[in-house]
Design a protein around this motif. Structure first.
Motif, short mmCIF file in Angstrom:
data_model
loop_
_atom_site.label_atom_id
_atom_site.label_comp_id
_atom_site.label_asym_id
_atom_site.label_seq_id
_atom_site.Cartn_x
_atom_site.Cartn_y
_atom_site.Cartn_z
N VAL A 124 0.83 -1.20 0.00
CA VAL A 124 0.00 0.00 0.00
C VAL A 124 0.86 1.25 0.00
O VAL A 124 0.53 2.26 -0.65
CB VAL A 124 -0.97 -0.02 1.20
CG1 VAL A 124 -1.81 1.25 1.24
CG2 VAL A 124 -1.88 -1.25 1.12
N LEU A 128 0.80 4.41 -2.62
CA LEU A 128 0.78 5.81 -2.22
C LEU A 128 1.94 6.58 -2.85
O LEU A 128 1.80 7.74 -3.25
CB LEU A 128 0.86 5.92 -0.69
CG LEU A 128 -0.41 5.60 0.10
CD1 LEU A 128 -0.10 5.61 1.60
CD2 LEU A 128 -1.50 6.60 -0.21
N ARG A 135 2.55 7.36 3.94
CA ARG A 135 1.52 7.07 4.94
C ARG A 135 1.40 8.21 5.95
O ARG A 135 0.33 8.43 6.51
CB ARG A 135 1.84 5.74 5.64
CG ARG A 135 3.14 5.69 6.40
CD ARG A 135 3.34 4.30 7.02
NE ARG A 135 4.72 4.06 7.43
CZ ARG A 135 5.09 3.78 8.68
NH1 ARG A 135 4.20 3.75 9.64
NH2 ARG A 135 6.35 3.54 8.95
N LEU A 138 -1.21 10.71 5.14
CA LEU A 138 -2.59 10.30 5.43
C LEU A 138 -2.87 10.30 6.93
O LEU A 138 -3.99 10.57 7.36
CB LEU A 138 -2.86 8.91 4.86
CG LEU A 138 -3.37 8.82 3.42
CD1 LEU A 138 -2.31 9.30 2.45
CD2 LEU A 138 -3.78 7.38 3.09
N ALA A 142 -6.36 6.98 8.61
CA ALA A 142 -6.69 6.98 7.18
C ALA A 142 -5.86 5.95 6.42
O ALA A 142 -6.35 5.33 5.47
CB ALA A 142 -6.47 8.38 6.60
N PHE A 143 -4.60 5.77 6.85
CA PHE A 143 -3.76 4.78 6.17
C PHE A 143 -4.31 3.38 6.39
O PHE A 143 -4.39 2.57 5.45
CB PHE A 143 -2.32 4.86 6.68
CG PHE A 143 -1.42 3.80 6.09
CD1 PHE A 143 -0.92 3.92 4.80
CD2 PHE A 143 -1.06 2.66 6.83
CE1 PHE A 143 -0.10 2.94 4.25
CE2 PHE A 143 -0.25 1.68 6.28
CZ PHE A 143 0.24 1.83 4.99
N GLU A 145 -7.38 2.56 6.97
CA GLU A 145 -8.57 2.45 6.14
C GLU A 145 -8.20 2.16 4.69
O GLU A 145 -8.87 1.38 4.01
CB GLU A 145 -9.38 3.75 6.22
CG GLU A 145 -10.11 3.97 7.54
CD GLU A 145 -10.89 5.26 7.55
OE1 GLU A 145 -10.94 5.94 6.49
OE2 GLU A 145 -11.45 5.61 8.60
N ARG A 146 -7.12 2.78 4.25
CA ARG A 146 -6.65 2.56 2.87
C ARG A 146 -6.21 1.10 2.68
O ARG A 146 -6.47 0.49 1.64
CB ARG A 146 -5.50 3.51 2.57
CG ARG A 146 -4.85 3.36 1.19
CD ARG A 146 -5.72 3.91 0.09
NE ARG A 146 -5.05 3.84 -1.20
CZ ARG A 146 -4.53 4.89 -1.82
NH1 ARG A 146 -4.63 6.11 -1.30
NH2 ARG A 146 -3.93 4.74 -3.00
N LYS A 149 -9.24 -1.06 2.40
CA LYS A 149 -9.83 -0.89 1.07
C LYS A 149 -9.06 -1.71 0.04
O LYS A 149 -9.65 -2.38 -0.82
CB LYS A 149 -9.81 0.60 0.68
CG LYS A 149 -10.43 0.87 -0.69
CD LYS A 149 -10.34 2.36 -1.04
CE LYS A 149 -10.92 2.61 -2.43
NZ LYS A 149 -10.78 4.04 -2.84
N TRP A 150 -7.73 -1.66 0.12
CA TRP A 150 -6.90 -2.45 -0.80
C TRP A 150 -7.20 -3.93 -0.62
O TRP A 150 -7.33 -4.67 -1.60
CB TRP A 150 -5.41 -2.19 -0.54
CG TRP A 150 -4.54 -3.09 -1.37
CD1 TRP A 150 -4.09 -2.86 -2.64
CD2 TRP A 150 -4.06 -4.39 -1.01
NE1 TRP A 150 -3.35 -3.94 -3.09
CE2 TRP A 150 -3.33 -4.90 -2.10
CE3 TRP A 150 -4.18 -5.19 0.13
CZ2 TRP A 150 -2.72 -6.15 -2.09
CZ3 TRP A 150 -3.59 -6.43 0.14
CH2 TRP A 150 -2.86 -6.91 -0.95
#
Length: 893
Positions: A124, A128, A135, A138, A142-143, A145-146, A149-150
C-alpha cells in the motif's frame, strides 16, 4: 440425497459374496455411458468445483457424531498469489482431507489468510508513492482504512486460485487474521501472557530493517554470503596500542570498550586501562571477557553495545554505556564529519579518515562473509538497541519441547525432531513489537505519570489527558500462532472448538518449522490447558526446478502454476506434485513431468471410456469366485493388495510412493493388462463376458476412488458416469476385503512373461507391431492353456497352417512359442546388421576393459570418470549378451 451421504461400497471379496439388497438411496441409477472422445479439463474443472461447493460437500458440521478430522491451511499472505509451493502443499492437504471425508470423518479443512503486516504495508505504501504521498501524509487512521480498502479490492486473489486447484476447504468458515474474532483472540492471549509476566517491555538489541523501518525477529532474517571488507584498525598508542578488526567500520563511533580474553597473556597489561578511540575525543576501557576467542584474529574485539547483540551482552556484564550512532534509516547521527551519511557511505569515509591517521593496519577486499537481510525487502539488517515488547519464551518453549518428547505430538519424518529440539531448546526471548501501522495494535496504554495498563477484551482503556496507546503492532506470527484454535472461535468455548480442536495433522514446509510450528505449539499448549494444537506435524520440502535448483524470478526458472493448469489441467499438476512428495525432501518439477501426468489423466479417461462402451458395470454384487476367470481373480486380488498398500502409505504420509503405486497399478495392470486381456472375452461374448464386465466395473470403481484424492476432477467425471452416483467426493473409501488369489497371480504373471518376451523378440527382429506371424503354441499341461486366444490376439500370432516351419522357438514359463519368420524378415540382412552391432559392442567392451585395467589411469582419473567407464563396460556386456541371443534365435539362412 442428504449432504455428505456416502455412496457405493468398497472392493469386495468374491469368495464370500451372497446376494444383497441395497436401499433405494444407495442403489445407483443407470449410468450415462456417453463420454467425449477426449478429456478437456478446462471444460470440466470450474463448473465441477462450483457444484461441489454449492452442494456443501466441504462444509464441516460441529454437531455431527462422526469422528473429527481437522487440518488448518497454513494461511497464505493476503498479498500473495498461488505459487508452486502453495500448490504443492495444498495438494497434499487436499488429498488427506478428501480421503478422510470418504472414510466417514467429519472433515474440516480450515481456510483463511494472514494479514502479513510488513508485506501488506509495503504494497500500500508503494501505491501511495505513485501518488506522491506517504503514509504520514494520510495519518494512521486513514492509512489503515486505505489498507482495508486495498484488501477488499485487490487482496486475497489466491482464494480464487485455490478453487482452480480444486481445494476442498470449508469456505463458509474462511477467516482472516485481522477479523473481529481473531482480533479478540489476540487481545485475550496478550492480556493473559502479560498478567502471567510472560510478556514484558525492555531495551534490547533487535534486528532492524532500515527499509521497512521496523524490528524483525531472528527468524525473519535471511543470511547470505556478501562481498564486504575486513579492516584491521589500531586503537591507542605505543605499548598501549591494540588492533581490532571489523566488517562494519562505521560502528566504531559507538565503541565503548575493547574486549580481550581474561587468560590472554598478550593483553593482561592493558586490562583495566583506558585507550584513545580514534576519530573521537573519547577514551574507552580494555575489559576481560570470556566471550572473546583468543585464537580468532588478533584476539581483541571492539565492543559496540548499541549495535551488536554479542557486544550488548558484554556491555551488560561490564556496565558499559550504549551509544547509538545511527537513526532508524541507518544514517549516522553523531560526530560531525560523518553525521548525515548513510552507513555504507560513512563506512568508506571512516576507513579513509583512519587511513589518513595511519590507523589502518590491514585491509581485505573482497571479504566474503555471512550478512543478515530482511526476508521481506532484502535490505541488509542493522542490529540496533531499541525499546521493544518481548515474550519470555522459556516456560513456553519447554512445554513445546516436552510435548514432542512425551509423544503428544509426532513430527514426520522423525529425523526432523532433532532440528525442532535444537530450536525450541535454545530459543531466545521473542521480540513481538513492530513499528508498523497495519496489524494488531499492542493493547497497552501509557499514562502521564508513567503508568502502564494492559487492556483485555471488553475492558475500557484508560482515558483522560496524557493517556495514549502504544504505537506499535504485533508481529504477524503472533496472531498466526493462534490459528489452530482462534479460527474455531477461541476464546469462546464454541461447538467448533470442542469438536475440531486439536487439529489432526499439520502439513507445512520444514522451512517454517521455527517461524510457525513452534509458535503454534507454545501458544496452543498455553491457551488450551496443555492440549497441543495438533497430533502430527508433517514436514515437506521445497519445490525446485527439474535440475534441483531453487525457483526464483532472478534465476529465470520461476513457474506460475496457473499456466501449467491452463495448459495441462489441474489434475496433471496435482499428480506431478504428489508423485514427487517424499517426506521432508525437496521436490524437483519440470513441465515435461506435468505433461506426462496429463497423459496419465488421458489414459484413465480413454480406458474408462472403452470399458463403458463395452458394458462395464457396477450394478449388482460381484459374481461368486467360482464363476470368475483367472484373469478376473488376478485383478481383484491385486486390487485389494493395492487398497491395503495405499492405505498404509497414506497413514505414513508417503505421498510419492502411494501416487507411484496407483500410477503403475492403474496404467500397467488395469489399463495395459486387464483391459487388454478383457477384449478377447468381450469379443467372444456369453456368460464369461458378463462376469468380466462386472469385474471391470468394480475395478474401475475402486481405482477411481483411490485416485480421487490426488486427481479429483477427472475421477469425479468418470466415476459419476460409470456408477450413476451423486459424487465421488462423498463416496465410500475402499477397504481391503482380504481377498487374495496367489494361484491366479502366478498364472497371470506367467501369461505376462510370455507376451512380454515374445513382444521383445518381435521388436528385436524388426517386426512391425501389427505384423502377423504364424505360430505354434505348446501350452498343454501349463496354466497358460486357457489363454491361447488372448496370447494369439495380443501378439498378432496366426494359426500355424500346413506350410508352417518353426524358424525360432522360445521356451517361456513352461510353455513354448514357435514362430515361422520365413517371409517376414530378410534373415541374411538381419544377421549382417546384428553382426555389425556385436562387433561394435565387443570393441566398446575391449576399450573399457583396457582402461579399467590401467593402474596409472585409475590413479589419476576422477571417480566420476571411472564410474562412467564402468557403466560403459556393463552396458557393452549386456549388449553382447542380448545380440548373441538374437542371433541364436534367428533361422538359418
Amino acid at each position: 440425497m442428504p449432504k455428505n451421504k456416502r455412496v457405493s461400497g468398497p472392493a469386495r471379496d468374491p469368495s464370500k459374496l451372497t446376494p444383497v439388497t441395497e436401499n433405494a438411496q444407495q442403489q445407483p441409477s443407470a449410468p450415462d455411458t456417453e463420454l467425449p472422445t477426449q478429456y478437456a479439463p478446462a471444460d470440466v474443472e470450474g463448473p465441477l468445483y462450483e457444484r461441489w461447493v454449492e452442494r456443501g460437500y466441504f462444509e464441516a458440521d460441529a454437531k455431527s457424531e462422526k469422528p473429527p478430522y481437522t487440518v488448518v491451511i497454513p494461511p497464505p499472505n493476503v498479498t500473495g498469489s498461488l505459487h508452486l509451493g502453495h500448490a504443492f502443499e495444498h495438494t497434499l492437504i487436499d488429498a488427506l482431507t478428501r480421503r478422510k471425508r470418504m472414510q466417514g470423518y467429519e472433515t474440516l479443512w480450515q481456510p483463511g489468510m494472514d494479514h502479513a503486516g510488513i508485506a501488506t504495508q509495503n504494497v500500500v505504501e508503494r501505491e501511495l508513492g505513485k501518488e506522491g504521498k506517504s503514509r504520514h501524509d494520510l495519518g494512521r487512521e486513514a492509512f489503515v482504512e486505505r489498507v482495508w480498502k486495498w484488501k477488499g479490492e485487490s487482496g486475497g486473489q489466491i482464494s480464487g486460485q485455490m478453487r482452480r486447484l480444486g481445494e476442498g476447504v470449508d469456505w463458509s468458515r474462511e477467516r482472516f487474521t485481522m477479523d473481529e474474532g481473531l482480533s479478540q483472540a489476540v487481545q485475550t492471549i496478550f492480556k493473559r501472557l502479560y498478567d502471567d509476566e510472560l510478556i514484558y517491555r525492555a531495551e534490547r538489541i533487535i534486528n532492524w530493517c532500515p527499509r521497512c523501518l521496523t524490528a524483525i525477529s531472528d527468524i525473519e532474517v535471511e543470511y547470505q554470503d556478501d562481498d564486504g571488507e575486513l579492516v584491521s584498525m589500531k586503537y591507542g598508542e605505543g605499548d598501549d596500542a591494540i588492533v581490532v578488526a571489523t566488517t562494519r567500520a562505521e560502528t566504531m563511533l559507538g565503541d565503548t570498550a575493547v574486549a580481550v580474553h581474561p587468560e590472554d597473556e598478550r593483553y593482561k597489561h592493558l586490562v583495566g586501562k583506558l585507550i584513545k578511540l580514534p576519530l573521537t575525543d573519547r577514551s574507552i576501557p580494555v575489559v576481560a571477557d570470556a566471550h572473546v576467542d583468543p585464537e580468532f584474529g588478533t584476539g581483541a574485539v571492539k565492543v559496540t553495545p548499541a549495535h551488536d547483540p554479542n557486544d550488548f551482552e558484554i556491555g551488560q556484564r561490564h556496565d558499559l554505556p550504549s551509544i547509538t550512532v545511527m537513526d532508524e534509516h541507518a544514517v549516522i547521527t553523531v560526530h560531525g564529519p560523518f553525521q548525515g551519511m548513510d552507513r555504507l557511505e560513512a563506512r568508506s569515509a571512516i576507513v579513509a579518515a583512519l587511513r589518513a591517521e595511519g590507523r589502518i593496519v590491514a585491509e581485505k577486499r573482497p571479504y566474503v562473509h555471512s550478512v543478515g537481510h530482511c526476508s521481506r525487502c532484502k535490505t541488509t539488517i542493522e542490529p540496533r538497541l531499541s525499546m521493544q515488547w518481548w515474550v519470555k519464551v522459556g516456560p513456553l518453549a519447554k512445554a513445546a519441547g516436552d510435548a514432542v518428547r512425551e509423544g503428544k505430538v509426532k513430527i514426520h519424518p522423525q529425523e526432523m525432531e532433532k532440528r525442532y529440539f535444537d530450536w525450541v531448546d535454545n530459543l531466545h526471548d521473542w521480540c513481538i513489537s513492530r513499528q508498523l501501522w497495519w496489524g494488531h495494535r499492542i493493547p497497552v496504554w501509557y499514562g502521564p505519570e508513567g503508568e502502564v495498563v494492559c487492556v483485555g477484551p471488553g475492558e475500557q482503556p484508560p482515558a483522560g489527558e496524557g493517556w495514549h496507546q502504544d504505537a506499535d503492532v504485533l508481529d504477524t506470527w503472533f496472531s498466526s500462532g493462534l490459528w489452530p484454535f482462534s479460527t474455531l472461535g477461541w476464546p469462546e468455548q464454541t461447538e467448533s472448538l470442542a469438536k475440531f480442536y486439536p487439529n489432526s495433522v499439520l502439513v507445512t514446509g520444514y522451512d517454517i518449522l521455527f517461524f510457525w510450528v513452534a509458535r503454534m505449539m507454545m501458544f496452543g499448549l498455553y491457551a488450551m490447558d496443555g492440549t497441543p494444537p495438533f497430533h502430527t506435524v508433517v514436514l515437506h520440502g521445497m519445490v525446485r526446478d527439474q535440475f534441483g535448483k531453487k525457483m526464483s524470478k532472478s534465476f529465470g526458472n520461476a513457474v506460475n502454476p496457473l499456466d501449467w493448469m491452463d495448459k495441462y489441467g489441474s489434475d496433471a499438476l496435482r499428480f506431478t506434485l504428489a508423485r514427487g512428495a517424499n517426506p521432508g525432501v525437496d521436490v524437483p518439477i519440470g513441465e515435461d513431468w506435468v505433461q506426462g501426468s496429463r497423459n496419465f489423466a488421458n489414459k484413465i479417461w480413454n480406458a474408462t471410456r472403452f470399458a463403458l462402451m463395452n458394458g462395464a458395470t457396477v450394478e449388482g454384487p460381484l459374481p461368486e469366485a467360482s464363476k470368475l476367470s483367472a484373469t478376473d481373480r488376478w485383478i481383484l486380488s491385486r486390487l485389494n493388495s493395492v487398497v491395503a498398500e495405499v492405505d498404509a502409505l497414506y497413514e505414513d504420509f508417503q505421498f510419492a510412493k502411494l501416487s507411484d503405486a496407483l500410477f503403475h497399478f492403474a496404467w500397467d495392470e488395469v489399463f495395459d493388462w486387464y483391459v487388454e486381456l478383457s477384449k478377447t472375452v468381450f469379443q467372444a461374448g456369453g456368460e464369461q463376458a458378463e462376469v468380466s464386465k462386472r469385474v471391470l466395473g468394480e475395478v474401475l470403481d475402486v481405482t477411481l476412488k483411490l485416485l480421487h484424492p490426488v486427481v479429483p476432477f477427472v475421477t469425479e467425471t468418470l466415476w459419476t458416469t460409470l456408477t450413476g452416483g451423486e459424487s465421488i467426493v462423498i463416496a465410500e473409501w475402499p477397504t481391503d476385503s482380504g481377498f487374495r488369489d496367489a494361484v491366479a497371480e502366478q498364472e497371470i504373471s506367467a501369461l505376462q512373461s510370455v507376451i512380454t518376451e515374445v513382444r521383445r523378440f518381435r521388436a528385436d527382429q524388426g517386426l512391425q507391431p501389427g505384423q502377423r506371424v504364424p505360430a505354434r503354441l505348446t501350452l498343454d499341461g501349463t496354466a497358460l492353456a486357457p489363454h491361447e486366444a488372448a496370447i494369439r490376439q495380443l501378439l498378432r500370432l496366426q494359426p500355424e497352417g500346413d506350410s508352417f516351419t518353426a524358424t525360432a522357438t522360445l521356451p517361456i514359463a513352461g510353455a513354448e512359442v514357435a514362430l515361422d519368420l520365413s517371409g517376414t524378415i530378410d534373415v541374411a540382412a538381419e544377421r549382417k546388421r546384428l553382426a555389425k552391432d556385436l562387433a561394435a559392442a565387443e570393441k566398446e567392451k575391449a576399450q573399457a576393459t583396457a582402461k579399467l585395467g590401467n593402474e596409472a589411469f585409475l590413479a589419476k582419473a576422477p571417480d566420476n570418470v571411472v564410474d562412467k567407464i564402468r557403466t560403459r563396460l556393463t552396458k557393452a556386456e549386456n549388449d553382447i549378451t542380448r545380440i548373441q541371443s538374437q542371433l541364436e534365435k534367428l533361422p538359418q539362412a
